[in-house]
Write an enzyme that holds these catalytic residues in place. Structure first.
Site, PDB file in Angstrom:
ATOM      1  N   PRO A  66       0.821  -1.210   0.000  1.00 27.87           N
ATOM      2  CA  PRO A  66       0.000   0.000   0.000  1.00 27.87           C
ATOM      3  C   PRO A  66       0.855   1.261   0.000  1.00 27.87           C
ATOM      4  O   PRO A  66       1.717   1.431   0.855  1.00 27.87           O
ATOM      5  CB  PRO A  66      -0.785  -0.103   1.313  1.00 27.87           C
ATOM      6  CG  PRO A  66      -0.535  -1.470   1.838  1.00 27.87           C
ATOM      7  CD  PRO A  66       0.735  -1.938   1.248  1.00 27.87           C
ATOM      8  N   GLU A  67       0.626   2.114  -0.972  1.00 26.70           N
ATOM      9  CA  GLU A  67       1.208   3.443  -0.947  1.00 26.70           C
ATOM     10  C   GLU A  67       0.046   4.421  -0.824  1.00 26.70           C
ATOM     11  O   GLU A  67      -1.088   4.003  -0.605  1.00 26.70           O
ATOM     12  CB  GLU A  67       2.056   3.695  -2.194  1.00 26.70           C
ATOM     13  CG  GLU A  67       3.258   2.749  -2.244  1.00 26.70           C
ATOM     14  CD  GLU A  67       4.399   3.251  -3.095  1.00 26.70           C
ATOM     15  OE1 GLU A  67       4.582   4.475  -3.170  1.00 26.70           O
ATOM     16  OE2 GLU A  67       5.101   2.434  -3.684  1.00 26.70           O
ATOM     17  N   HIS A 117      -4.697 -14.466   8.803  1.00 26.47           N
ATOM     18  CA  HIS A 117      -4.121 -13.119   8.847  1.00 26.47           C
ATOM     19  C   HIS A 117      -5.156 -12.002   8.964  1.00 26.47           C
ATOM     20  O   HIS A 117      -4.809 -10.841   8.819  1.00 26.47           O
ATOM     21  CB  HIS A 117      -3.203 -12.847   7.650  1.00 26.47           C
ATOM     22  CG  HIS A 117      -2.113 -13.849   7.478  1.00 26.47           C
ATOM     23  ND1 HIS A 117      -1.226 -14.169   8.491  1.00 26.47           N
ATOM     24  CD2 HIS A 117      -1.785 -14.623   6.423  1.00 26.47           C
ATOM     25  CE1 HIS A 117      -0.391 -15.098   8.044  1.00 26.47           C
ATOM     26  NE2 HIS A 117      -0.712 -15.393   6.798  1.00 26.47           N
ATOM     27  N   ARG A 137       2.146  -9.827   7.010  1.00 24.09           N
ATOM     28  CA  ARG A 137       3.468  -9.522   7.577  1.00 24.09           C
ATOM     29  C   ARG A 137       3.413  -8.706   8.861  1.00 24.09           C
ATOM     30  O   ARG A 137       4.424  -8.506   9.512  1.00 24.09           O
ATOM     31  CB  ARG A 137       4.348  -8.837   6.535  1.00 24.09           C
ATOM     32  CG  ARG A 137       5.121  -9.860   5.720  1.00 24.09           C
ATOM     33  CD  ARG A 137       5.630  -9.295   4.432  1.00 24.09           C
ATOM     34  NE  ARG A 137       4.638  -9.490   3.377  1.00 24.09           N
ATOM     35  CZ  ARG A 137       4.851  -9.213   2.096  1.00 24.09           C
ATOM     36  NH1 ARG A 137       6.003  -8.715   1.733  1.00 24.09           N
ATOM     37  NH2 ARG A 137       3.923  -9.427   1.200  1.00 24.09           N
ATOM     38  N   ARG A 157      21.317  18.636   1.505  1.00 23.71           N
ATOM     39  CA  ARG A 157      21.146  17.178   1.618  1.00 23.71           C
ATOM     40  C   ARG A 157      22.223  16.415   0.876  1.00 23.71           C
ATOM     41  O   ARG A 157      22.508  16.680  -0.279  1.00 23.71           O
ATOM     42  CB  ARG A 157      19.772  16.779   1.054  1.00 23.71           C
ATOM     43  CG  ARG A 157      18.620  17.319   1.859  1.00 23.71           C
ATOM     44  CD  ARG A 157      18.459  16.528   3.125  1.00 23.71           C
ATOM     45  NE  ARG A 157      17.491  17.148   4.003  1.00 23.71           N
ATOM     46  CZ  ARG A 157      16.774  16.461   4.888  1.00 23.71           C
ATOM     47  NH1 ARG A 157      16.940  15.162   5.017  1.00 23.71           N
ATOM     48  NH2 ARG A 157      15.925  17.097   5.655  1.00 23.71           N
TER      49      ARG A 157
END
Length: 272
Positions: free
Chosen positions: A2-3, A92, A111, A153
DNA sequence: ACGCCCTCCTGTTGGC
DNA sequence: TGCCAACAGGAGGGCG
């Protein structure tokens, strides 16, 4: 995995079924997620009504009418689905939120990198939320912002845009995809990217995320949205997961490198 | 303040 | 063909 588009898709998917509903039952089958699900959570949410559901970055905020709420993260392999109560729980399925005699929301996460935490009061003050960077789909997120923050950076531009203290919701897939469309080599130092190229990158990130949301999220690996159907974005990935396959623009084989312990895909010919 | 590395976990993949 | 090690990955947290 998932993003941001997947999280947005999940929020839109579950909202019609949960908003204004009273949580009748809250079951935790396995509390051992990224952080232990507090044992007292059920009695804090049962009997309360779901007032608002929205997201901040990849966190899903479920506000209740008792001043408290739930803070979810889907981690690597998490998903939220609306299920019929008669439907047997699957392996799960760790948490179940029952809203009436027929329907429930089930949190599924093989997970267990995700989380479900209780908050009290303003969720934006929660330590996991308070210091997050800008939302990528707002006007504040622009070339000036990235250019200014990137000047000192030393990290790569890919790590820079994946840093949630800078901008939220750009995960590993969309980082590779966006850099490809912007023509920027992911290994380039963030401080060596010009403002015009950041402008290009910002435009691309917004475009890629917006398009993915419109298409219902990616179905890479095990992501499914609220009704259990996969998204469709995986069919249109330009570089991610395409090692040795021909670049869509020039035909050269896509390269795979590791940046910041993450798989990274790019075209050596098209990205500089 | 920043950058680097470790950690959690299980399903999938690749090598022998 | 089968077994097992390696790998993948979001992101907080600890450390230098």
């Amino acid at each position: 995995m998932p993003e941001l588009p997947e999280v947005e898709t999940s929020v839109r998917g579950i909202s019609p079924f949960l908003l204004q509903q009273v949580i009748i039952n809250f079951h935790v089958f396995n509390p051992r997620l990224r952080w232990l699900v507090p044992a007292e959570m059920a009695k804090q949410v049962e009997g309360a009504q779901v007032e608002r559901i929205w997201r901040r970055g990849k966190y899903i905020i479920m506000q209740l009418n008792n001043g408290k709420g739930l803070l979810w993260h889907l981690g690597m392999s998490g998903s939220l689905r609306i299920d019929n109560l008669q439907q047997e729980r699957r392996k799960h399925d760790h948490i179940e939120l029952v809203v009436n005699s027929e329907a429930c929301m089930r949190y599924h996460d093989p997970r267990r990198f995700g989380c479900c935490l209780l908050f009290d009061g303003n969720p934006l003050l929660h330590p996991l939320i308070a210091r997050l960077g800008l939302e990528p789909l707002t006007d504040d997120f622009d070339a000036d912002y990235l250019f200014t923050l990137s000047r000192q950076r030393k990290s790569t531009v890919k790590e820079f845009i994946m840093n949630s203290k800078i901008v939220v919701g750009v995960g590993n897939i969309y980082a590779s995809e966006s850099l490809f469309y912007a023509g920027i080599n992911p290994k380039r130092k963030a401080c060596n990217v010009s403002k015009p190229r950041y402008r290009q990158l910002v435009d691309t990130i917004k475009k890629v995320l917006t398009q993915a949301i419109a298409q219902g999220g990616s179905s890479l690996n095990d992501f499914v949205n609220a009704d259990g159907n996969p998204g469709y974005f995986q069919q249109t990935l330009a570089v991610y997961g395409r090692t040795h396959e021909p670049c869509n623009q020039c035909g050269l084989a896509i390269s795979h490198v590791t940046i910041g312990q993450r798989s990274t895909y790019y075209c050596k010919n098209c990205q500089h």
